[in-house]
Design an enzyme around this catalytic site. Structure first.
Site, PDB file in Angstrom:
ATOM      1  CE  LYS A   1      -1.443   2.630   1.819  1.00 35.84           C
ATOM      2  NZ  LYS A   1      -1.654   4.820   1.345  1.00 35.84           N
TER       3      LYS A   1
ATOM      4  CB  CYS B   1      13.047   9.003   7.430  1.00 36.50           C
ATOM      5  SG  CYS B   1      14.892   7.883   6.542  1.00 36.50           S
TER       6      CYS B   1
ATOM      7  CD  GLU C   1      10.351  13.824  10.454  1.00 36.49           C
ATOM      8  OE1 GLU C   1       8.856  13.177  10.751  1.00 36.49           O
ATOM      9  OE2 GLU C   1      11.015  13.267   9.510  1.00 36.49           O
TER      10      GLU C   1
ATOM     11  CB  SER D   1       4.541  10.862  10.424  1.00 32.41           C
ATOM     12  OG  SER D   1       3.394  10.717  10.424  1.00 32.41           O
TER      13      SER D   1
ATOM     14  CD  GLU E   1      -2.389   8.570   0.704  1.00 38.23           C
ATOM     15  OE1 GLU E   1      -1.287   8.224   1.129  1.00 38.23           O
ATOM     16  OE2 GLU E   1      -3.462   9.258   1.559  1.00 38.23           O
ATOM     17  NE  ARG E   2      -0.347  12.649   0.195  1.00 38.90           N
ATOM     18  CZ  ARG E   2      -1.403  13.365   0.468  1.00 38.90           C
ATOM     19  NH1 ARG E   2      -2.470  13.284  -1.095  1.00 38.90           N
ATOM     20  NH2 ARG E   2      -2.073  13.197   1.544  1.00 38.90           N
TER      21      ARG E   2
HETATM   22  P1  NAD Z   1       2.371   9.331   6.500  1.00 31.13           P
HETATM   23  O1  NAD Z   1       2.672   8.338   7.950  1.00 31.13           O
HETATM   24  O2  NAD Z   1       1.798  10.617   6.579  1.00 31.13           O
HETATM   25  O3  NAD Z   1       2.334   7.927   5.367  1.00 31.13           O
HETATM   26  C1  NAD Z   1       3.071   7.041   5.393  1.00 31.13           C
HETATM   27  C2  NAD Z   1       1.528   5.985   5.468  1.00 31.13           C
HETATM   28  O4  NAD Z   1       1.104   5.738   5.942  1.00 31.13           O
HETATM   29  C3  NAD Z   1       1.220   6.055   3.686  1.00 31.13           C
HETATM   30  O5  NAD Z   1       0.993   4.817   3.199  1.00 31.13           O
HETATM   31  C4  NAD Z   1      -0.337   6.614   3.891  1.00 31.13           C
HETATM   32  O6  NAD Z   1      -1.156   6.541   2.777  1.00 31.13           O
HETATM   33  C5  NAD Z   1      -0.388   5.696   5.416  1.00 31.13           C
HETATM   34  N1  NAD Z   1      -1.562   6.650   6.248  1.00 31.13           N
HETATM   35  C6  NAD Z   1      -1.433   7.886   6.555  1.00 31.13           C
HETATM   36  N2  NAD Z   1      -2.494   8.593   7.581  1.00 31.13           N
HETATM   37  C7  NAD Z   1      -2.550   7.322   7.763  1.00 31.13           C
HETATM   38  C8  NAD Z   1      -3.740   7.315   8.764  1.00 31.13           C
HETATM   39  N3  NAD Z   1      -4.333   7.872   9.459  1.00 31.13           N
HETATM   40  N4  NAD Z   1      -4.191   5.578   9.067  1.00 31.13           N
HETATM   41  C9  NAD Z   1      -3.200   4.324   7.688  1.00 31.13           C
HETATM   42  N5  NAD Z   1      -2.761   5.045   7.896  1.00 31.13           N
HETATM   43  C10 NAD Z   1      -2.498   6.287   7.461  1.00 31.13           C
HETATM   44  O7  NAD Z   1       4.016  10.025   5.667  1.00 31.13           O
HETATM   45  P2  NAD Z   1       4.745  10.819   4.611  1.00 31.13           P
HETATM   46  O8  NAD Z   1       4.369  11.851   4.719  1.00 31.13           O
HETATM   47  O9  NAD Z   1       4.038   9.882   3.568  1.00 31.13           O
HETATM   48  O10 NAD Z   1       5.712  10.137   4.757  1.00 31.13           O
HETATM   49  C11 NAD Z   1       7.557  11.081   5.739  1.00 31.13           C
HETATM   50  C12 NAD Z   1       7.424  10.847   7.029  1.00 31.13           C
HETATM   51  O11 NAD Z   1       7.867   9.521   6.753  1.00 31.13           O
HETATM   52  C13 NAD Z   1       8.339  11.745   7.337  1.00 31.13           C
HETATM   53  O12 NAD Z   1       7.931  11.366   8.930  1.00 31.13           O
HETATM   54  C14 NAD Z   1       9.337  10.648   7.572  1.00 31.13           C
HETATM   55  O13 NAD Z   1      10.526  10.768   8.731  1.00 31.13           O
HETATM   56  C15 NAD Z   1       9.313   9.378   7.368  1.00 31.13           C
HETATM   57  N6  NAD Z   1       9.899   8.437   7.052  1.00 31.13           N
HETATM   58  C16 NAD Z   1      10.395   6.993   8.382  1.00 31.13           C
HETATM   59  C17 NAD Z   1      11.918   6.394   7.339  1.00 31.13           C
HETATM   60  C18 NAD Z   1      12.320   5.210   7.834  1.00 31.13           C
HETATM   61  O14 NAD Z   1      12.651   4.680   7.632  1.00 31.13           O
HETATM   62  N7  NAD Z   1      12.334   5.323   9.294  1.00 31.13           N
HETATM   63  C19 NAD Z   1      11.235   5.989   6.029  1.00 31.13           C
HETATM   64  C20 NAD Z   1      11.487   7.431   5.502  1.00 31.13           C
HETATM   65  C21 NAD Z   1      10.712   8.393   5.871  1.00 31.13           C
END
Ligand code: NAD
Length: 498
Positions: free
Chosen positions: A173, A281, A383, A226, A176-177
């Site tokens: 999954k 990240c 963050e 996140s 979606e962006r």
């Molecule tokens: P996000 O948490 O908004 O989304 C991540 C995934 O979760 C997406 O597939 C999204 O559709 C899904 N999602 C979003 N809201 C949800 C909800 N309420 N319930 C269930 N699923 C949901 O993160 P993002 O904005 O796509 O990515 C950026 C974040 O990812 C930053 O915080 C970054 O630090 C982190 N990141 C961490 C790592 C790592 O390995 N630690 C690597 C890359 C990015």
């Protein structure tokens, strides 16, 4: 506008939920895609396809599975530019950065070619009279991965590569962006000879994620995103008995010791702080100079470099960084800059008024640099995920180390110094998962593992490297006694090694 699909059972499938997310091109702000958001029933359809396909794939020997991945690598190399252009269009990073996104995923698939070796169990001959013991690794079954927007190639590959190499069926999954690169990978896997149903892509939002988390036939969840969502996914996945590893957000510090090479340190901070618009990240978002003299020199050198950053559309290969992912992200990062000013930090370079000529509706933000940031400020604690670097001055090395250790996140960290003792002490005592010594983005290579500490991770075992093969397999241990070792009579006390 392109209408996108799911990829289930080896085919592109139109969404049937009637719900869609619009995808915008960050460079121009134009709507370019309509992404279907899966319902619970559509997710279940993917699970059923995966369940039907997995036993055959799990029983395929690991060398054959690795050959499919090898062919997949050839196909990714063939289509590399097309994939990079797609990432640049949907994500906003430029082509060289998009190529790097693909390459860091490819390296993990290369590691997965070692599946025959990595899947090997252990054997002890003669553990007792006529007794041999051996262990084996078996795939879990159907597993799923939920990935973020910022690395639409690398992170999906980190998830599906090891899972599939181990003999599992995988449901991805993606964010979606930017779903097109994952859809292209699913197509290429079929071309490489992967049986339909082993790699499925289900697009969606919370509804699809919750359906995956609750599905009783999914054995494990790998999440990257996140921290609040990572924590939620971990709690819900483990509540339904799944194995879960959920990687979250970060606030990565770079400690600058008084003896650091200042040219290298400034280059490192500029690249790691502002590259990919800070949407990594492992980006450095906090610089911690030790001592006032170090801090004054660092800030004096950083100001002109931040002012000179070249921001450009994703088609400009010479740009230092491009737009943020969405209008909401631009708004969120800008409001953090406003907040920093209100909290009393000194905004030395203000990128808020930056406009990209000819791309006025794109999501661009000029580089921002704060000095005088303190540990109680929200711009330090939270963050930001944008091109904003905060300088937090430390009096001593111990103060700098304490800052890193007290922060709730512990993904990456770096120290710049010429003093081997200081670097060694830092690596030993810092409570962070990935450490750079005179290196700003210490993302471990594919044959090591990737993962943070503290609230940057929920669950056990890291991503890629040997840990991925542990995460995506279950161990079985067989203790076998051959008739020649059997003594007469029943034994009533617990067998021990006397
Ligand atoms: P996000 O948490 O908004 O989304 C991540 C995934 O979760 C997406 O597939 C999204 O559709 C899904 N999602 C979003 N809201 C949800 C909800 N309420 N319930 C269930 N699923 C949901 O993160 P993002 O904005 O796509 O990515 C950026 C974040 O990812 C930053 O915080 C970054 O630090 C982190 N990141 C961490 C790592 C790592 O390995 N630690 C690597 C890359 C990015």
């Amino acid at each position: 506008m392109r209408e996108l699909t799911h990829f289930i059972g080896g085919k592109h499938i139109q969404g049937t939920s009637g719900r869609f997310a619009e995808g915008f091109q960050p460079m121009t702000g134009e709507a370019i895609t309509r992404v279907p958001l899966a319902s619970r029933a559509e997710v279940r359809g993917a699970v059923e396809n995966a369940l039907a396909a997995q036993p055959g794939w799990g029983a395929t020997n690991p060398q054959r599975r690795a050959r499919v991945l090898m062919k997949f690598l050839d196909l990714v190399a063939r289509d590399n530019e097309k994939i990079a252009e797609t990432i640049a269009r949907e994500h906003g990073k430029n082509i060289p950065d998009a190529r790097g996104d693909i390459q860091r995923g490819v390296e993990v698939i290369e590691f997965c070619l070692g599946a025959p070796q990595l899947m090997k169990g252990e054997y002890t001959e003669g553990a007792g009279p006529g007794i041999d013991i051996y262990s084996m690794r078996q795939p879990l079954g159907v597993v799923a991965g939920i990935t973020p927007f910022n690395f639409p190639a690398m992170i999906p590959m980190w998830k599906f590569g090891p899972a599939i190499a181990c003999g599992n069926a995988f449901i991805l999954k993606p964010s979606e962006r930017d779903v097109s690169a994952p859809l292209m990978f699913a197509e290429l896997m079929i071309e490489a000879g992967l049986p339909p149903g082993i790699l499925n892509v289900v697009n969606g939002d919370k509804e699809a994620v919750d359906a995956l988390l609750d599905d009783p036939d999914i054995q494990a969840i790998g999440f990257v995103g996140s921290t609040p969502i990572a924590e939620y996914v971990y709690a819900r996945a483990t509540a339904s008995g799944k194995r879960a590893q959920c990687f979250g957000g970060a606030k990565n510090h770079l400690v600058v010791m008084p003896d650091a090479d200042m040219d290298q340190t400034v280059d490192a901070l500029i690249g790691a702080g502002y590259g990919s618009a800070g949407e990594r990240c492992m980006a450095i978002s906090v610089a911690v100079p030790v001592g006032e003299k170090t801090a004054d020199e660092l800030v004096r050198r950083l100001i002109p470099r931040v002012e000179a950053l070249k921001i450009g559309p994703s088609t400009d290969a010479s740009a230092d960084y491009g737009p943020l992912i969405t209008a909401q992200a631009l708004e969120r990062v800008t409001s953090y800059v406003d907040l920093g000013v209100k909290e009393g930090a000194k905004l030395l370079v203000d990128g808020r008024s930056f406009k990209m000529q000819g791309y006025e509706n794109g999501y661009y933000l000029g580089g921002c640099l704060f000095d005088g940031v303190t540990r109680d400020m929200r711009i330090y604690k939270e963050e930001i995920f944008g091109p904003v670097l905060a300088v937090v001055r430390a009096k001593t090395y111990e103060d700098a180390l304490a800052l890193c250790n007290d922060h709730e996140y512990g993904n990456g960290v770096a120290i710049f110094t010429r003093d081997g003792d200081a670097a060694r002490d830092f690596a030993a005592r810092v409570k962070v998962g990935m450490i750079g010594v005179n290196l700003p983005i210490p993302v471990p290579l594919a044959y090591y593992t990737f993962g943070g500490w503290k609230r940057s991770v929920f669950g056990d075992l890291n991503q890629h490297g040997p840990d991925a093969f542990r995460f995506y397999t279950r161990t079985k241990t067989v203790t076998a006694r051959w008739p020649s070792g059997v003594k007469d009579g029943a034994e009533f006390s617990i067998p021990t090694m006397k």
